[in-house]
Scaffold this motif. Structure first.
Motif, PDB file in Angstrom:
ATOM      1  N   ASN A 159       0.814  -1.211   0.000  1.00 44.30           N
ATOM      2  CA  ASN A 159       0.000   0.000   0.000  1.00 44.30           C
ATOM      3  C   ASN A 159       0.849   1.264   0.000  1.00 44.30           C
ATOM      4  OD1 ASN A 159      -2.303  -1.547  -0.053  1.00 44.30           O
ATOM      5  ND2 ASN A 159      -2.777  -1.300   2.115  1.00 44.30           N
ATOM      6  N   LEU A 160       1.971   1.243   0.720  1.00 45.38           N
ATOM      7  CA  LEU A 160       2.877   2.385   0.695  1.00 45.38           C
ATOM      8  C   LEU A 160       3.412   2.616  -0.715  1.00 45.38           C
ATOM      9  CD1 LEU A 160       4.856   1.836   4.012  1.00 45.38           C
ATOM     10  CD2 LEU A 160       3.508   3.872   3.436  1.00 45.38           C
ATOM     11  N   ARG A 161       3.761   1.544  -1.394  1.00 44.47           N
ATOM     12  CA  ARG A 161       4.253   1.658  -2.762  1.00 44.47           C
ATOM     13  C   ARG A 161       3.160   2.181  -3.686  1.00 44.47           C
ATOM     14  NH1 ARG A 161       5.964  -3.332  -6.698  1.00 44.47           N
ATOM     15  NH2 ARG A 161       6.918  -2.098  -8.385  1.00 44.47           N
ATOM     16  N   ALA A 162       1.932   1.652  -3.543  1.00 44.28           N
ATOM     17  CA  ALA A 162       0.820   2.095  -4.380  1.00 44.28           C
ATOM     18  C   ALA A 162       0.544   3.578  -4.179  1.00 44.28           C
ATOM     19  CB  ALA A 162      -0.432   1.275  -4.075  1.00 44.28           C
ATOM     20  N   ARG A 163       0.543   4.024  -2.938  1.00 42.12           N
ATOM     21  CA  ARG A 163       0.289   5.439  -2.668  1.00 42.12           C
ATOM     22  C   ARG A 163       1.412   6.309  -3.232  1.00 42.12           C
ATOM     23  NH1 ARG A 163      -1.595   3.420   2.529  1.00 42.12           N
ATOM     24  NH2 ARG A 163      -3.864   3.617   2.634  1.00 42.12           N
ATOM     25  N   HIS A 164       2.644   5.829  -3.127  1.00 40.18           N
ATOM     26  CA  HIS A 164       3.755   6.607  -3.685  1.00 40.18           C
ATOM     27  C   HIS A 164       3.595   6.759  -5.197  1.00 40.18           C
ATOM     28  CE1 HIS A 164       7.738   8.151  -4.486  1.00 40.18           C
ATOM     29  NE2 HIS A 164       7.766   7.298  -5.491  1.00 40.18           N
ATOM     30  N   MET A 165       3.268   5.684  -5.882  1.00 42.64           N
ATOM     31  CA  MET A 165       3.083   5.752  -7.326  1.00 42.64           C
ATOM     32  C   MET A 165       1.939   6.698  -7.684  1.00 42.64           C
ATOM     33  SD  MET A 165       3.647   1.698  -8.227  1.00 42.64           S
ATOM     34  CE  MET A 165       3.644   1.837 -10.017  1.00 42.64           C
ATOM     35  N   SER A 166       0.851   6.640  -6.913  1.00 42.43           N
ATOM     36  CA  SER A 166      -0.291   7.511  -7.159  1.00 42.43           C
ATOM     37  C   SER A 166       0.069   8.977  -6.936  1.00 42.43           C
ATOM     38  CB  SER A 166      -1.449   7.114  -6.243  1.00 42.43           C
ATOM     39  OG  SER A 166      -2.530   8.013  -6.358  1.00 42.43           O
ATOM     40  N   GLU A 167       0.794   9.262  -5.858  1.00 41.06           N
ATOM     41  CA  GLU A 167       1.182  10.644  -5.568  1.00 41.06           C
ATOM     42  C   GLU A 167       2.148  11.177  -6.625  1.00 41.06           C
ATOM     43  OE1 GLU A 167       2.680  10.493  -1.610  1.00 41.06           O
ATOM     44  OE2 GLU A 167       0.716  10.068  -0.721  1.00 41.06           O
ATOM     45  N   THR A 168       3.036  10.304  -7.112  1.00 35.05           N
ATOM     46  CA  THR A 168       3.940  10.724  -8.181  1.00 35.05           C
ATOM     47  C   THR A 168       3.155  11.046  -9.445  1.00 35.05           C
ATOM     48  OG1 THR A 168       5.703   9.319  -7.273  1.00 35.05           O
ATOM     49  CG2 THR A 168       5.966  10.064  -9.547  1.00 35.05           C
ATOM     50  N   LEU A 169       2.166  10.221  -9.760  1.00 29.06           N
ATOM     51  CA  LEU A 169       1.329  10.462 -10.932  1.00 29.06           C
ATOM     52  C   LEU A 169       0.551  11.769 -10.785  1.00 29.06           C
ATOM     53  CD1 LEU A 169       0.575   9.132 -13.633  1.00 29.06           C
ATOM     54  CD2 LEU A 169      -1.368   8.084 -12.478  1.00 29.06           C
ATOM     55  N   GLN A 170       0.040  12.020  -9.592  1.00 34.56           N
ATOM     56  CA  GLN A 170      -0.670  13.278  -9.362  1.00 34.56           C
ATOM     57  C   GLN A 170       0.253  14.475  -9.546  1.00 34.56           C
ATOM     58  OE1 GLN A 170      -3.276  13.412  -5.811  1.00 34.56           O
ATOM     59  NE2 GLN A 170      -3.099  11.192  -5.741  1.00 34.56           N
ATOM     60  N   GLY A 171       1.511  14.352  -9.093  1.00 32.67           N
ATOM     61  CA  GLY A 171       2.473  15.432  -9.281  1.00 32.67           C
ATOM     62  C   GLY A 171       2.745  15.705 -10.752  1.00 32.67           C
ATOM     63  N   LEU A 172       2.822  14.638 -11.551  1.00 38.65           N
ATOM     64  CA  LEU A 172       3.028  14.809 -12.984  1.00 38.65           C
ATOM     65  C   LEU A 172       1.823  15.495 -13.633  1.00 38.65           C
ATOM     66  CD1 LEU A 172       4.592  11.330 -13.873  1.00 38.65           C
ATOM     67  CD2 LEU A 172       5.773  13.536 -13.776  1.00 38.65           C
ATOM     68  N   MET A 173       0.631  15.111 -13.235  1.00 31.57           N
ATOM     69  CA  MET A 173      -0.575  15.740 -13.781  1.00 31.57           C
ATOM     70  C   MET A 173      -0.611  17.220 -13.420  1.00 31.57           C
ATOM     71  SD  MET A 173      -2.535  13.572 -15.501  1.00 31.57           S
ATOM     72  CE  MET A 173      -4.275  14.003 -15.357  1.00 31.57           C
ATOM     73  N   GLU A 174      -0.279  17.547 -12.178  1.00 35.55           N
ATOM     74  CA  GLU A 174      -0.292  18.946 -11.739  1.00 35.55           C
ATOM     75  C   GLU A 174       0.761  19.763 -12.465  1.00 35.55           C
ATOM     76  OE1 GLU A 174       0.221  18.562  -7.565  1.00 35.55           O
ATOM     77  OE2 GLU A 174      -1.792  17.737  -7.228  1.00 35.55           O
ATOM     78  N   SER A 175       1.886  19.138 -12.793  1.00 32.92           N
ATOM     79  CA  SER A 175       2.960  19.876 -13.463  1.00 32.92           C
ATOM     80  C   SER A 175       2.565  20.343 -14.854  1.00 32.92           C
ATOM     81  CB  SER A 175       4.230  19.010 -13.541  1.00 32.92           C
ATOM     82  OG  SER A 175       4.082  17.970 -14.508  1.00 32.92           O
ATOM     83  N   LYS A 176       1.632  19.628 -15.494  1.00 37.31           N
ATOM     84  CA  LYS A 176       1.171  19.978 -16.836  1.00 37.31           C
ATOM     85  C   LYS A 176      -0.174  20.705 -16.825  1.00 37.31           C
ATOM     86  CE  LYS A 176       4.082  18.019 -19.935  1.00 37.31           C
ATOM     87  NZ  LYS A 176       4.606  18.670 -21.161  1.00 37.31           N
ATOM     88  N   GLY A 177      -0.823  20.743 -15.668  1.00 39.84           N
ATOM     89  CA  GLY A 177      -2.118  21.405 -15.582  1.00 39.84           C
ATOM     90  C   GLY A 177      -3.196  20.655 -16.348  1.00 39.84           C
ATOM     91  N   ARG A 178      -4.200  21.384 -16.821  1.00 44.72           N
ATOM     92  CA  ARG A 178      -5.324  20.749 -17.503  1.00 44.72           C
ATOM     93  C   ARG A 178      -4.932  20.135 -18.840  1.00 44.72           C
ATOM     94  NH1 ARG A 178      -9.282  18.439 -15.431  1.00 44.72           N
ATOM     95  NH2 ARG A 178     -10.212  18.480 -17.507  1.00 44.72           N
ATOM     96  N   ASP A 179      -3.748  20.507 -19.346  1.00 46.59           N
ATOM     97  CA  ASP A 179      -3.288  19.926 -20.608  1.00 46.59           C
ATOM     98  C   ASP A 179      -2.699  18.532 -20.435  1.00 46.59           C
ATOM     99  OD1 ASP A 179      -4.014  22.188 -22.033  1.00 46.59           O
ATOM    100  OD2 ASP A 179      -2.064  23.148 -21.764  1.00 46.59           O
TER     101      ASP A 179
END
Length: 411
Positions: free
Chosen positions: A236-256
């Protein structure tokens, strides 16, 4: 299943990718694989991803790979200076050092060539920051003080299926022998991680890298301790880390931001429809993505019946090619094999095939093979019960497969 199966064209036919345009209306498309070592899965994901980049504007490829290893791939794809790696790439590095992925990387490099940096498609890693390098350090220490426990820990580090019934490492953890080595091992893991973060700091995505590094340093002791003993907490720690990393990537590009993810079915399929979620209260990336982005997520799994697979015997072993045993009776794979269709797509969404969803609503066995494959304990090591229509939005089927082709310098 046979009535709903849509036959797929050859993987080299442009029409293959076009059939997946129906999923391009999402912003996060996760492409799974039943094994890490099957050529058809890599080639299928490459064809689908190419279509999504060229026609649907997807601009990030996120891999089940460590961050610094993916930075090397990204530099190649975007024509940038190769970053320095503080440690060898993750074991097994043939997951990305293979002819199939190299062909896709060559295409992506040509696609990005001449485009402005903001218009290029980037590659990023989702997994724990150079997890492999720090694990090597710990295993070298443990091998000196307790070789038997080192072998069991190596099994823990290489386990793709957290629900595996082959629980020798778990029994050893409960015996007290793990506890006597815990402090030294987790300390070495955390120290190695800290050194790697320091040595690989900077780069064009410095802010994103720094945020990722800070989170990892905070999480590392708990993660490594949980990984050492095994069980749901580590997964679960690994899954959450992967999810948080993915969220950071999405935020870095914004709505695009529009992201394609390549990862194992164990990460891609919604855990709530599998034994890992129902029996062991384990999360995964697919579930967390649905909870975060809802209808903007598309989960696509892949399966096969028989053939061959590239794999290792232990997590840090040498790659070899083994026959992949025919799927077990009563499994999702055997049902697909019995259709007689060699290559097909199942669109599992409610608005497309409600009758099919009802027919597949009961749990059936499904095969999960990571880098490690143990055919002698096939049922216990590689199968779990899953409800396919709730696990994925679509399933891609290849009846007979061949092994991925590691490059000469891969290990």
């Amino acid at each position: 299943m046979a009535l709903a199966a849509e036959p797929l064209p050859d993987l080299d036919d442009p029409a293959f990718g076009r059939l997946f345009d129906r999923f391009g209306d999402g912003r996060v498309v996760l492409l799974g694989e039943a094994t890490h070592g099957t050529s058809e899965f890599y080639r299928a994901r490459a064809a689908i991803t190419r279509w999504l980049i060229e026609t649907r504007g997807f601009n990030i490829l996120a891999l089940e790979a460590d961050w610094p290893d993916a930075r090397v791939l990204d530099a190649h794809a975007r024509g940038r200076k190769r970053p320095t790696q503080a440690a060898p790439p993750r074991a097994p590095n043939w997951m990305w050092r293979n002819a199939e992925f190299d062909a896709f990387l060559t295409w992506l490099t040509a696609h990005n060539s001449g485009r402005a940096p903001g218009a290029q498609t980037a590659i990023h890693g989702l997994d724990l920051y150079n997890l492999a390098g720090s694990m090597r350090t710990a295993l070298e220490h443990l091998a000196k003080v307790d070789p038997e426990v080192a072998d069991l820990a190596r099994d823990r580090f290489g386990c793709v299926a957290p629900w595996s019934q082959d629980d020798a490492p778990g029994r050893a953890a409960g015996s007290g022998r793990y506890a006597s080595n815990e402090a030294a091992v987790t300390s070495r893991l955390a120290d190695a991680l800290a050194r790697q973060l320091q040595e690989t700091a900077g780069g064009d995505e410095a802010l994103l890298s720094a945020a990722n590094a800070a989170r990892l340093l905070r999480e590392a002791p708990d993660y490594y301790r949980a990984m050492y003993y095994g069980g749901a907490e580590a997964w679960n720690l690994r899954a959450r880390h992967m999810s948080e990393t993915l969220q950071g990537l999405m935020e870095s590009k914004g709505r695009d931001a529009k992201i394609v993810v390549w990862a194992h079915n164990a990460h891609v399929g919604d855990a709530r429809a599998t034994e890992m979620g129902v029996v062991r209260d384990e999360l995964n990336l697919g579930q967390l993505c649905r909870e975060t982005w809802g209808d903007e997520v598309r989960l696509i799994g892949m399966g096969c019946h028989a053939g061959e697979v590239a794999c290792v015997r232990t997590w840090d072993g040498r790659v070899e090619v083994k026959p992949l045993r025919p799927s077990l009776p009563g499994s999702q794979e055997r049902d697909a094999h019995d259709t007689g269709v060699g290559r097909f797509l199942l669109d599992l969404r409610p608005q497309v095939h409600s009758a099919l969803r009802r027919a597949l609503s009961e749990p059936r066995l499904e095969r999960f093979v990571g880098a490690v494959y143990r055919p002698e304990t096939e049922r216990a090591s590689h199968y779990a019960g899953c409800r396919l229509p709730e696990q994925f939005d679509a399933w891609v089927w290849f009846d007979e497969t061949r092994a991925v082709s590691p490059l000469p310098d891969a290990a």
